[in-house]
Write a protein that holds these residues in place. Structure first.
Motif, PDB file in Angstrom:
ATOM      1  N   ALA A 189      15.313   0.112   7.891  1.00  0.00           N
ATOM      2  CA  ALA A 189      16.614   0.139   7.206  1.00  0.00           C
ATOM      3  C   ALA A 189      17.342  -1.187   7.413  1.00  0.00           C
ATOM      4  O   ALA A 189      17.563  -1.617   8.538  1.00  0.00           O
ATOM      5  N   MET A 190      17.734  -1.821   6.306  1.00  0.00           N
ATOM      6  CA  MET A 190      18.428  -3.107   6.382  1.00  0.00           C
ATOM      7  C   MET A 190      19.933  -2.914   6.540  1.00  0.00           C
ATOM      8  O   MET A 190      20.638  -3.777   7.053  1.00  0.00           O
ATOM      9  N   GLY A 191      20.419  -1.773   6.063  1.00  0.00           N
ATOM     10  CA  GLY A 191      21.818  -1.427   6.211  1.00  0.00           C
ATOM     11  C   GLY A 191      21.937   0.058   6.477  1.00  0.00           C
ATOM     12  O   GLY A 191      21.213   0.854   5.866  1.00  0.00           O
ATOM     13  N   ILE A 192      22.801   0.429   7.410  1.00  0.00           N
ATOM     14  CA  ILE A 192      23.045   1.845   7.696  1.00  0.00           C
ATOM     15  C   ILE A 192      24.504   2.140   7.384  1.00  0.00           C
ATOM     16  O   ILE A 192      25.414   1.557   7.991  1.00  0.00           O
ATOM     17  N   ILE A 193      24.719   3.010   6.408  1.00  0.00           N
ATOM     18  CA  ILE A 193      26.063   3.342   5.930  1.00  0.00           C
ATOM     19  C   ILE A 193      26.580   4.549   6.698  1.00  0.00           C
ATOM     20  O   ILE A 193      25.898   5.574   6.783  1.00  0.00           O
ATOM     21  N   THR A 194      27.787   4.434   7.237  1.00  0.00           N
ATOM     22  CA  THR A 194      28.362   5.549   7.973  1.00  0.00           C
ATOM     23  C   THR A 194      29.005   6.554   7.020  1.00  0.00           C
ATOM     24  O   THR A 194      29.418   6.211   5.919  1.00  0.00           O
ATOM     25  N   GLN A 195      29.094   7.801   7.474  1.00  0.00           N
ATOM     26  CA  GLN A 195      30.015   8.738   6.861  1.00  0.00           C
ATOM     27  C   GLN A 195      31.407   8.116   6.957  1.00  0.00           C
ATOM     28  O   GLN A 195      31.627   7.204   7.757  1.00  0.00           O
ATOM     29  N   PRO A 196      32.380   8.573   6.177  1.00  0.00           N
ATOM     30  CA  PRO A 196      33.701   7.954   6.228  1.00  0.00           C
ATOM     31  C   PRO A 196      34.278   7.885   7.641  1.00  0.00           C
ATOM     32  O   PRO A 196      34.173   8.834   8.416  1.00  0.00           O
ATOM     33  N   VAL A 197      34.858   6.728   7.944  1.00  0.00           N
ATOM     34  CA  VAL A 197      35.589   6.566   9.201  1.00  0.00           C
ATOM     35  C   VAL A 197      37.080   6.549   8.884  1.00  0.00           C
ATOM     36  O   VAL A 197      37.494   6.085   7.820  1.00  0.00           O
ATOM     37  N   PHE A 198      37.878   7.073   9.799  1.00  0.00           N
ATOM     38  CA  PHE A 198      39.329   7.140   9.586  1.00  0.00           C
ATOM     39  C   PHE A 198      40.101   6.584  10.773  1.00  0.00           C
ATOM     40  O   PHE A 198      41.320   6.738  10.838  1.00  0.00           O
ATOM     41  N   MET A 220       0.842  -1.202   0.000  1.00  0.00           N
ATOM     42  CA  MET A 220       0.000   0.000   0.000  1.00  0.00           C
ATOM     43  C   MET A 220       0.873   1.247   0.000  1.00  0.00           C
ATOM     44  O   MET A 220       2.075   1.188   0.310  1.00  0.00           O
ATOM     45  N   ASP A 221       0.253   2.371  -0.367  1.00  0.00           N
ATOM     46  CA  ASP A 221       1.004   3.627  -0.307  1.00  0.00           C
ATOM     47  C   ASP A 221       0.993   4.166   1.114  1.00  0.00           C
ATOM     48  O   ASP A 221       0.374   3.577   2.009  1.00  0.00           O
ATOM     49  N   ILE A 222       1.657   5.284   1.334  1.00  0.00           N
ATOM     50  CA  ILE A 222       1.793   5.781   2.705  1.00  0.00           C
ATOM     51  C   ILE A 222       0.476   6.314   3.264  1.00  0.00           C
ATOM     52  O   ILE A 222       0.304   6.456   4.471  1.00  0.00           O
ATOM     53  N   ALA A 223      -0.506   6.551   2.372  1.00  0.00           N
ATOM     54  CA  ALA A 223      -1.835   6.967   2.822  1.00  0.00           C
ATOM     55  C   ALA A 223      -2.711   5.768   3.190  1.00  0.00           C
ATOM     56  O   ALA A 223      -3.860   5.934   3.601  1.00  0.00           O
ATOM     57  N   GLY A 224      -2.157   4.550   3.033  1.00  0.00           N
ATOM     58  CA  GLY A 224      -2.898   3.347   3.380  1.00  0.00           C
ATOM     59  C   GLY A 224      -3.757   2.802   2.262  1.00  0.00           C
ATOM     60  O   GLY A 224      -4.568   1.889   2.488  1.00  0.00           O
ATOM     61  N   ARG A 225      -3.603   3.320   1.028  1.00  0.00           N
ATOM     62  CA  ARG A 225      -4.394   2.845  -0.112  1.00  0.00           C
ATOM     63  C   ARG A 225      -3.684   1.664  -0.765  1.00  0.00           C
ATOM     64  O   ARG A 225      -2.568   1.795  -1.266  1.00  0.00           O
ATOM     65  N   PRO A 226      -4.320   0.477  -0.794  1.00  0.00           N
ATOM     66  CA  PRO A 226      -3.679  -0.707  -1.374  1.00  0.00           C
ATOM     67  C   PRO A 226      -3.455  -0.548  -2.881  1.00  0.00           C
ATOM     68  O   PRO A 226      -4.261   0.083  -3.583  1.00  0.00           O
ATOM     69  N   PHE A 227      -2.349  -1.101  -3.369  1.00  0.00           N
ATOM     70  CA  PHE A 227      -2.093  -1.137  -4.803  1.00  0.00           C
ATOM     71  C   PHE A 227      -2.827  -2.337  -5.409  1.00  0.00           C
ATOM     72  O   PHE A 227      -2.899  -3.410  -4.792  1.00  0.00           O
ATOM     73  N   LYS A 228      -3.382  -2.162  -6.607  1.00  0.00           N
ATOM     74  CA  LYS A 228      -4.048  -3.281  -7.282  1.00  0.00           C
ATOM     75  C   LYS A 228      -3.037  -4.369  -7.623  1.00  0.00           C
ATOM     76  O   LYS A 228      -3.361  -5.566  -7.614  1.00  0.00           O
ATOM     77  N   ILE A 229      -1.824  -3.951  -7.961  1.00  0.00           N
ATOM     78  CA  ILE A 229      -0.721  -4.880  -8.179  1.00  0.00           C
ATOM     79  C   ILE A 229       0.365  -4.531  -7.160  1.00  0.00           C
ATOM     80  O   ILE A 229       0.842  -3.402  -7.129  1.00  0.00           O
ATOM     81  N   GLU A 230       0.731  -5.477  -6.320  1.00  0.00           N
ATOM     82  CA  GLU A 230       1.706  -5.180  -5.277  1.00  0.00           C
ATOM     83  C   GLU A 230       3.097  -4.952  -5.866  1.00  0.00           C
ATOM     84  O   GLU A 230       3.528  -5.697  -6.751  1.00  0.00           O
ATOM     85  N   PRO A 231       3.801  -3.934  -5.395  1.00  0.00           N
ATOM     86  CA  PRO A 231       5.185  -3.723  -5.846  1.00  0.00           C
ATOM     87  C   PRO A 231       6.079  -4.887  -5.425  1.00  0.00           C
ATOM     88  O   PRO A 231       5.816  -5.574  -4.436  1.00  0.00           O
ATOM     89  N   LYS A 232       7.140  -5.093  -6.200  1.00  0.00           N
ATOM     90  CA  LYS A 232       8.174  -6.047  -5.789  1.00  0.00           C
ATOM     91  C   LYS A 232       8.889  -5.475  -4.560  1.00  0.00           C
ATOM     92  O   LYS A 232       8.894  -4.273  -4.334  1.00  0.00           O
ATOM     93  N   GLN A 233       9.477  -6.345  -3.777  1.00  0.00           N
ATOM     94  CA  GLN A 233      10.108  -5.905  -2.529  1.00  0.00           C
ATOM     95  C   GLN A 233      11.168  -4.837  -2.784  1.00  0.00           C
ATOM     96  O   GLN A 233      11.963  -4.935  -3.714  1.00  0.00           O
ATOM     97  N   ILE A 234      11.166  -3.839  -1.915  1.00  0.00           N
ATOM     98  CA  ILE A 234      12.164  -2.770  -1.960  1.00  0.00           C
ATOM     99  C   ILE A 234      13.078  -2.951  -0.746  1.00  0.00           C
ATOM    100  O   ILE A 234      12.617  -3.282   0.351  1.00  0.00           O
ATOM    101  N   TYR A 235      14.369  -2.704  -0.955  1.00  0.00           N
ATOM    102  CA  TYR A 235      15.370  -2.917   0.092  1.00  0.00           C
ATOM    103  C   TYR A 235      15.912  -1.565   0.559  1.00  0.00           C
ATOM    104  O   TYR A 235      16.686  -0.922  -0.152  1.00  0.00           O
ATOM    105  N   PRO A 236      15.501  -1.100   1.746  1.00  0.00           N
ATOM    106  CA  PRO A 236      15.864   0.244   2.202  1.00  0.00           C
ATOM    107  C   PRO A 236      17.204   0.302   2.944  1.00  0.00           C
ATOM    108  O   PRO A 236      17.526  -0.572   3.756  1.00  0.00           O
ATOM    109  N   PHE A 237      17.958   1.350   2.660  1.00  0.00           N
ATOM    110  CA  PHE A 237      19.207   1.652   3.359  1.00  0.00           C
ATOM    111  C   PHE A 237      19.114   3.070   3.914  1.00  0.00           C
ATOM    112  O   PHE A 237      18.302   3.873   3.471  1.00  0.00           O
ATOM    113  N   ALA A 238      19.980   3.366   4.871  1.00  0.00           N
ATOM    114  CA  ALA A 238      20.022   4.702   5.467  1.00  0.00           C
ATOM    115  C   ALA A 238      21.472   5.061   5.757  1.00  0.00           C
ATOM    116  O   ALA A 238      22.385   4.276   5.489  1.00  0.00           O
TER     117      ALA A 238
END
Length: 303
Positions: free
Chosen positions: A184-193, A142-160
């Protein structure tokens, strides 16, 4: 393709390479540079940035599509809250879904006042958490307003993303926790040194996961690595970029090398960067390599 990337992230060694689309209507030049160093066969995937510093570039979603078509490797497409409202963000997610651009890095985005486009205004309807929530909704059909899609999207893989350094690591921990809670499945850091900095980030990341349940427990921290080969780069990052800490010993060594020659400066910086890469890989082999399209640096780091 994406399932393999996520499996590597959660269970194995993981390495992605950042690409920055340019101020031109093609991705050909970046693709040829990647091929020159055979990097497509040395990394697990790529990312494509979304108009960093609010400077006009080739679109990140189209860039991701081109890279995936060319290399048959997954690409994490960056999407910024700066340039789109919730309608445009969801519309882009829907269109990208059909073309299998389904790994998304959610960013709040750099301020519009930094733009090279006069009088540009930022949208910033919310921060990156809203985009993570949108993706979660899409993954439930569904979209963020809670309205279901007639055809469901394929899985999306979120990162942060997360800063790599802060005066208060407690604040970083809370932000990590919220992003994990929002999927978030993966959280990427700013560069580490610095390895000690990396250890601290791992510690607070594990704390951030303590109260989450189910698959959220599988979220992983990904260390950003950015090779420094010039003193001025180290000084700029240290003084001007919030959330990044360049150790004083790096600056001292680069200062001494700079006084000898440009070649010595490069040699010292590259050795520091390579040593860090291998130390981080021993500590936690989940790495996102950033080189600002200087793929010869990636080649040398990975040699």
């Amino acid at each position: 393709m994406f399932e393999t990337l996520i499996q590597k992230l959660q269970e194995d060694k993981y390495l992605t390479l950042e690409t920055t689309p340019q101020h031109e209507p093609i991705m050909h030049n970046i693709i040829e540079k990647v091929k020159k160093f055979d990097l497509q066969n040395r990394v697990d995937g790529f990312s494509a940035t979304d108009n960093p510093l609010a400077k006009l570039k080739y679109n990140a979603l189209f860039a991701s599509l081109r890279l995936q078509q060319e290399f048959k490797k997954p690409v994490i497409a960056t999407m910024s809250m700066r340039d789109r409202n919730k309608i445009a963000l969801q519309s882009d997610l829907l269109g990208a879904n059909e073309f299998d651009v389904r790994a998304i890095l959610a960013l709040t985005g750099d301020p519009a006042k930094m733009s090279d486009q006069p009088h540009s205004k930022g949208v910033f309807e919310s921060n990156s958490s809203m985009l993570l929530k949108m993706i979660k909704s899409f993954n439930y059909g569904m979209d963020i307003a809670g309205r279901p899609f007639k055809i469901e999207p394929k899985q999306i893989y979120p990162f942060a993303v997360t800063n790599s350094y802060a005066r208060s690591f407690t604040s970083l921990e809370k932000k990590m926790h919220n992003k994990i809670q929002n999927g978030a499945m993966g959280i990427i850091t700013q560069p580490v040194f610095d390895v000690n900095n990396a250890k601290k980030l791992l510690e607070i990341f594990e704390n951030a996961k303590e109260d989450v349940v189910g698959n959220k427990k599988k979220a992983q921290l990904i260390f950003g690595i950015f090779p420094i080969t010039k003193l001025r780069t180290a000084l700029f990052l240290s003084a001007q970029v919030p959330g990044i800490h360049v150790p004083q010993d790096w600056i001292d060594k680069l200062e001494l090398a700079n006084q000898i020659s440009e070649e010595e400066e490069y040699k010292v910086g590259m050795q520091l960067s390579k040593d860090l890469f291998y130390e981080i890989r021993k500590l936690h082999p989940k790495i996102h390599l950033m080189t600002a399209n200087k793929f010869d640096l990636a080649d040398e780091i990975l040699a």
